[in-house]
Write a protein that holds these residues in place. Structure first.
Motif, PDB file in Angstrom:
ATOM      1  N   PHE A 114       0.743  -0.942   0.143  1.00 16.49           N
ATOM      2  CA  PHE A 114      -0.134  -0.435  -0.142  1.00 16.49           C
ATOM      3  C   PHE A 114       0.727   0.923   0.205  1.00 16.49           C
ATOM      4  O   PHE A 114       0.596   1.932  -0.550  1.00 16.49           O
ATOM      5  N   VAL A 115       2.133   1.686   0.790  1.00 12.14           N
ATOM      6  CA  VAL A 115       2.751   2.866   0.517  1.00 12.14           C
ATOM      7  C   VAL A 115       3.846   2.314  -0.955  1.00 12.14           C
ATOM      8  O   VAL A 115       3.553   3.769  -0.615  1.00 12.14           O
ATOM      9  N   GLU A 116       3.593   1.608  -1.297  1.00 14.45           N
ATOM     10  CA  GLU A 116       4.278   2.231  -3.311  1.00 14.45           C
ATOM     11  C   GLU A 116       3.066   1.804  -3.780  1.00 14.45           C
ATOM     12  O   GLU A 116       4.112   3.005  -4.896  1.00 14.45           O
ATOM     13  N   THR A 117       2.509   1.816  -3.649  1.00 20.00           N
ATOM     14  CA  THR A 117       1.671   1.988  -4.715  1.00 20.00           C
ATOM     15  C   THR A 117      -0.147   2.725  -4.626  1.00 20.00           C
ATOM     16  O   THR A 117      -0.759   3.103  -5.295  1.00 20.00           O
ATOM     17  N   GLY A 118      -0.078   2.714  -2.769  1.00 18.68           N
ATOM     18  CA  GLY A 118      -2.024   2.987  -2.469  1.00 18.68           C
ATOM     19  C   GLY A 118      -2.763   2.220  -2.852  1.00 18.68           C
ATOM     20  O   GLY A 118      -3.667   2.017  -2.598  1.00 18.68           O
ATOM     21  N   THR A 153      -2.486  10.811   8.007  1.00 14.75           N
ATOM     22  CA  THR A 153      -0.729  10.604   7.728  1.00 14.75           C
ATOM     23  C   THR A 153      -1.074   9.147   7.144  1.00 14.75           C
ATOM     24  O   THR A 153      -2.088   8.760   6.773  1.00 14.75           O
ATOM     25  N   ILE A 154       0.585   8.953   6.617  1.00  9.15           N
ATOM     26  CA  ILE A 154       0.267   6.922   6.134  1.00  9.15           C
ATOM     27  C   ILE A 154      -0.174   6.383   6.603  1.00  9.15           C
ATOM     28  O   ILE A 154      -1.330   4.926   6.277  1.00  9.15           O
ATOM     29  N   GLY A 155      -0.311   6.055   8.341  1.00 14.70           N
ATOM     30  CA  GLY A 155      -1.087   5.382   8.492  1.00 14.70           C
ATOM     31  C   GLY A 155      -2.709   5.164   8.464  1.00 14.70           C
ATOM     32  O   GLY A 155      -3.515   4.229   8.411  1.00 14.70           O
ATOM     33  N   GLN A 156      -2.616   6.221   8.767  1.00 14.82           N
ATOM     34  CA  GLN A 156      -4.418   6.447   8.891  1.00 14.82           C
ATOM     35  C   GLN A 156      -5.122   6.631   7.119  1.00 14.82           C
ATOM     36  O   GLN A 156      -6.286   5.623   6.826  1.00 14.82           O
ATOM     37  N   LEU A 160      -8.301   3.747   6.048  1.00 14.94           N
ATOM     38  CA  LEU A 160      -9.219   3.823   5.204  1.00 14.94           C
ATOM     39  C   LEU A 160      -9.230   2.872   4.281  1.00 14.94           C
ATOM     40  O   LEU A 160     -10.629   2.872   4.014  1.00 14.94           O
ATOM     41  N   TYR A 161      -8.237   2.519   3.461  1.00 17.01           N
ATOM     42  CA  TYR A 161      -8.373   1.286   2.902  1.00 17.01           C
ATOM     43  C   TYR A 161      -8.247  -0.246   2.973  1.00 17.01           C
ATOM     44  O   TYR A 161      -9.328  -0.370   2.477  1.00 17.01           O
ATOM     45  N   SER A 162      -7.715  -0.588   3.822  1.00 22.77           N
ATOM     46  CA  SER A 162      -8.506  -1.801   4.857  1.00 22.77           C
ATOM     47  C   SER A 162      -9.546  -1.487   5.099  1.00 22.77           C
ATOM     48  O   SER A 162     -10.168  -3.130   5.394  1.00 22.77           O
TER      49      SER A 162
END
Length: 248
Positions: A114-118, A153-156, A160-162
């Protein structure tokens, strides 16, 4: 400097709203209600100092919302016992998440993708997901509100995605901007409420790892968390609607 006052509760009397607040720093209790003004009543009071104002409140207000102990010994459980709470609750489990990062999320198999591709596959990598699916299939409710910074934040963003994965298991996840949480004076705490009678307060270390869980069962304290739940749930937005608003 202004006091940091926490609202404990109100008796909601029909002729007014007597209430109890607590000073979070000094522990002092602030009570407001109808002033006692009749001279004959005032003459019966002892030790009434200059500048003091006697007030009248229902007895139930102090019974329900006044402090019961000066100090309380925390009841702390480990993470194994915490996990059992999700297997044994009877009706409802409700969560408030206020942190900007959870170290445990970053160990998930799909996090780095997710961090790399969204985007990332959302596997059921933890027994929690199947436990919640089993519970919600029995008609029990599992709900949570997540506080989100602006920008997130990236964690947030990952959460949201998961969130779809959690909701596919039967959860109901909603989100609230931190500015709105601050306006509502929600506490900067992460906790679960089980069956409206047990609060599990989550304790984290400096690296955002969950260390242990403090159980709270005192009715007055539990009631304060229930008021937080009601306020947060009222204003929070479903995760998918909230996420869609980030891209518009």
């Amino acid at each position: 400097m202004a006091r940091r006052l926490r609202f404990n509760g109100t008796g909601s009397d029909v002729v007014g709203c007597p209430a109890v607040h607590e000073d979070l720093d000094s522990g002092e209790i602030v009570i407001h209600g109808t002033p006692l003004s009749d001279p004959e009543d005032l003459a019966q009071l002892q030790h009434l100092g200059e500048g003091e104002t006697p007030i009248v409140v229902p007895r139930e207000l102090l019974v329900d919302f006044g402090p019961k102990e000066v100090t309380r010994t925390p009841r702390v459980i480990d993470l194994d016992d915490f996990g059992k709470l999700f297997e044994n609750f009877e009706h409802t489990a409700w969560r408030l998440e206020t942190r900007r990062r959870f170290a445990s999320d970053e160990t998930a198999p799909d996090y780095q993708a997710f961090v790399e591709t969204g985007e990332a596959p959302l596997d059921l990598y933890h027994p929690f997901f199947t436990t919640i699916r089993d519970q919600t299939q029995q008609g029990k409710r599992c709900e949570r509100v997540r506080i989100v910074d602006d920008p997130p934040t990236i964690g947030q963003r990952y959460l949201l995605y998961s969130a779809k994965r959690n909701c596919d298991m039967g959860e109901d996840i909603r989100n609230l901007w931190r500015a709105d949480a601050d306006r509502l004076r929600l506490p900067a705490e992460d906790f679960w409420i089980f069956d409206s009678r047990l609060v599990a307060l989550l304790n984290f270390d400096d690296d955002d790892n969950l260390l242990n869980v403090e159980l709270i069962t005192e009715p007055v304290v539990v009631n304060r968390y229930l008021q937080v739940r009601d306020a947060a749930w009222h204003y929070a937005v479903r995760y998918d609607t909230f996420a869609a608003g980030l891209t518009t």
